[in-house]
Scaffold this motif. Structure first.
Motif, short mmCIF file in Angstrom:
data_model
loop_
_atom_site.label_atom_id
_atom_site.label_comp_id
_atom_site.label_asym_id
_atom_site.label_seq_id
_atom_site.Cartn_x
_atom_site.Cartn_y
_atom_site.Cartn_z
N ALA A 112 2.58 4.17 3.93
CA ALA A 112 2.79 3.61 5.27
C ALA A 112 4.27 3.50 5.54
O ALA A 112 5.08 3.33 4.65
CB ALA A 112 2.11 2.27 5.38
N PHE B 27 7.25 1.77 8.43
CA PHE B 27 7.60 0.93 9.58
C PHE B 27 9.05 1.22 9.91
O PHE B 27 9.96 0.56 9.38
CB PHE B 27 7.40 -0.55 9.26
N GLN C 116 10.11 -3.21 4.69
CA GLN C 116 8.98 -2.25 4.64
C GLN C 116 8.28 -2.33 3.29
O GLN C 116 7.05 -2.35 3.20
CB GLN C 116 9.50 -0.82 4.87
N LEU D 119 5.85 -5.16 2.77
CA LEU D 119 4.60 -5.12 3.54
C LEU D 119 3.65 -4.04 3.03
O LEU D 119 2.66 -3.71 3.69
CB LEU D 119 4.91 -4.90 5.03
N ILE D 120 3.92 -3.43 1.86
CA ILE D 120 3.10 -2.33 1.31
C ILE D 120 2.42 -2.82 0.03
O ILE D 120 3.06 -3.46 -0.82
CB ILE D 120 3.95 -1.09 1.02
N LYS E 30 -0.10 1.40 0.86
CA LYS E 30 -0.29 1.33 2.30
C LYS E 30 -0.05 -0.11 2.76
O LYS E 30 0.08 -1.02 1.95
CB LYS E 30 -1.70 1.78 2.67
N GLY E 31 -0.05 -0.25 4.09
CA GLY E 31 0.11 -1.60 4.62
C GLY E 31 -1.01 -2.51 4.18
O GLY E 31 -2.15 -2.09 4.01
N ALA F 238 2.14 -7.91 8.45
CA ALA F 238 1.71 -6.51 8.34
C ALA F 238 0.95 -6.05 9.57
O ALA F 238 1.05 -4.91 10.00
CB ALA F 238 0.83 -6.34 7.09
#
Length: 467
Positions: free
Chosen positions: A2, A4, A12, A15-16, A22-23, A76
């Motif tokens: 993912a 951002f 970023q 938030l993974i 992934k988010g 997220a």
């Protein structure tokens, strides 16, 4: 993986999910603080036996020992929306609601963003327009200077704060130092006072012992003289019963012996007043000194009050004396203007040496039901001082006779203390206490009173309040 793009790489990465890259979806966190998707974590639990091993820090955790992390989930979820918004408006200026164009200019009057179409609609007197990018760049150039000034001010405030804390500590140290000094000074003062008290008590004992020894010698002399008189009387009685010739034979010798005894005058007893000056007491109570003036409206007949209201004397004409329920016969009375109800007060009065007088305090009433006074009665050779009082607790006037004798004019100090129920009279010239009334309950306002005798010479018989 993912992405951002509108966020920094570190944000970023936060938030993974470390497992699916992934988010986060329904993120949960272990006790060690690391976060995973709930589905990824449950899937990992099925594939591996418990206990679970955190893939980030290697810490062993028990199954189900995790909690939902709502704050990470909200972040997220909001990130894609922010990304979509940025794609619509890459520069973050937003679109004009009227023309649907991106706002790229800044109105100089209201400092609000507008689009190109709005700027073309402005009249000739329209405010100056500036590009948002240029305005932001100008502002960014100014910000470092502001930051620099703020840093300087912050450093200045920090120095002042540090200096203030140091001063506060110094002030507290100074307060403790002064407290110790005060305690030490008062302890020394108490020591000096105790030594002075012991010295005064010793002086009184010496004066008493000297007078006792003198009186004992006088008593012994009188006893011997009395025995000698008794012996002579017995001898004369025996001579009187002798025959005439025997009586006449010894008459010259008998007369000569008795003449020497008869010429011996007996010594009178004479007690000297015991005085022990205490200078510190006058200085101590003088700080409570108050300004006293006389009220001419209360002056008795025959009294003349001075223009400055500080002195009273007897006039040439005699009036009738005031007799308020006993204790003030043959005295003219005048009251002070001031009255006192709940404080410490001290004043001094110069008294005459050739007439009777009276000083003190009384309650404010028409009949003077409560008063505490020091009265001087002229006995021809000086004054005999008496303490006279009357209060609501006494059925009649209380009189303590013969406090001492004064042979001349002197200054009297009166101290009134409502807090301790204390009324005292001091000999200011000799610096000692004349008399203090026993502790009493003072209620209601009291006024100073001044009295002069109705008899005696008019000249040199005034009472004067000292400044």
């Amino acid at each position: 993986m993912a992405s951002f793009p509108n966020l920094t790489p570190s944000v970023q990465e936060a938030l993974i999910c470390p497992i699916c890259r992934k988010g986060f979806t329904n993120p949960v966190s272990f006790e060690c603080g690391h976060t995973f998707c709930q589905s990824c974590l449950l899937k990992s639990c099925q594939e591996n036996s418990t206990p679970l091993l955190c893939t980030e820090c290697g810490r062993i955790n028990q199954l189900r020992a995790f909690q939902a992390n709502a704050s990470v989930g909200l972040t997220a979820t909001a990130a894609p929306k922010q990304r979509a918004h940025c794609l619509q408006d890459p520069e973050g200026h937003g679109k004009c609601e009227v023309h649907q164009e991106v706002r790229k200019r800044l109105c100089g009057e209201h400092r609000r963003p507008i689009c190109m179409a709005c700027s073309q609609c402005q009249g000739p007197e329209a405010p100056i327009l500036t590009g948002i990018d240029k305005a932001a760049e100008d502002f960014r150039r100014k910000l470092p200077e502001t930051v620099k000034e703020l840093c300087k001010q912050r450093e200045k405030v920090a120095r002042m704060l540090q200096h203030g804390k140091a001063l506060l500590e110094k002030l507290q140290e100074e307060a403790e130092f002064q407290k110790k000094n005060i305690m030490h000074s008062f302890q020394k003062t108490f020591e000096f006072l105790e030594e002075e008290m012991e010295e005064c008590m010793s002086n009184v004992e010496k004066q008493v012992r000297a007078q006792v020894e003198a009186q004992e010698r006088r008593i012994a002399a009188l006893v011997n003289q009395n025995q000698e008189f008794r012996k002579r009387i017995t001898e004369l009685e025996e001579e009187c019963i002798k025959p005439d010739l025997d009586l006449l034979r010894n008459v010259r010798e008998i007369v000569k012996r008795n003449e020497s005894v008869l010429h011996q005058e007996p010594q009178n007893f004479c007690l000297k007043r015991i005085v022990c000056p205490i200078p510190a007491i006058i200085e101590a109570i003088s700080r409570f000194k108050v300004d006293i003036t006389l009220d001419p409206n209360t002056a008795g007949p025959g009294l003349i009050v001075s223009e400055d209201l500080k002195s009273v004397c007897r006039g040439a004409t005699q009036g009738t004396s005031l007799n308020p329920s006993g204790g003030f016969e043959d005295l003219f009375l005048v009251l002070a203007t001031q009255s006192f109800i709940s404080q410490r007060c001290y004043w001094e009065v110069q008294v005459p040496g050739h007439t009777s007088w009276c000083l003190g305090v009384c309650n404010i009433s028409s009949e003077l039901e409560n008063f505490f006074t020091l009265m001087a009665v002229d006995n021809g050779n000086g004054h005999s001082l008496y303490a006279i009082s009357k209060s609501h607790l006494q059925q009649k006037t209380q009189q303590l006779r013969y406090l001492c004798t004064s042979e001349s004019a002197f200054k009297v100090g009166i101290f009134l203390d409502f807090h301790h129920g204390d009324i005292s009279f001091y000999h200011v010239n000799e610096k000692h206490l004349i008399y203090t009334f026993p502790t009493i309950s003072l209620s209601g306002p009291y006024k100073p009173l001044f009295c002069l005798g109705t008899q005696g010479l008019v000249n040199d018989c005034s009472l004067t309040i000292c400044p």
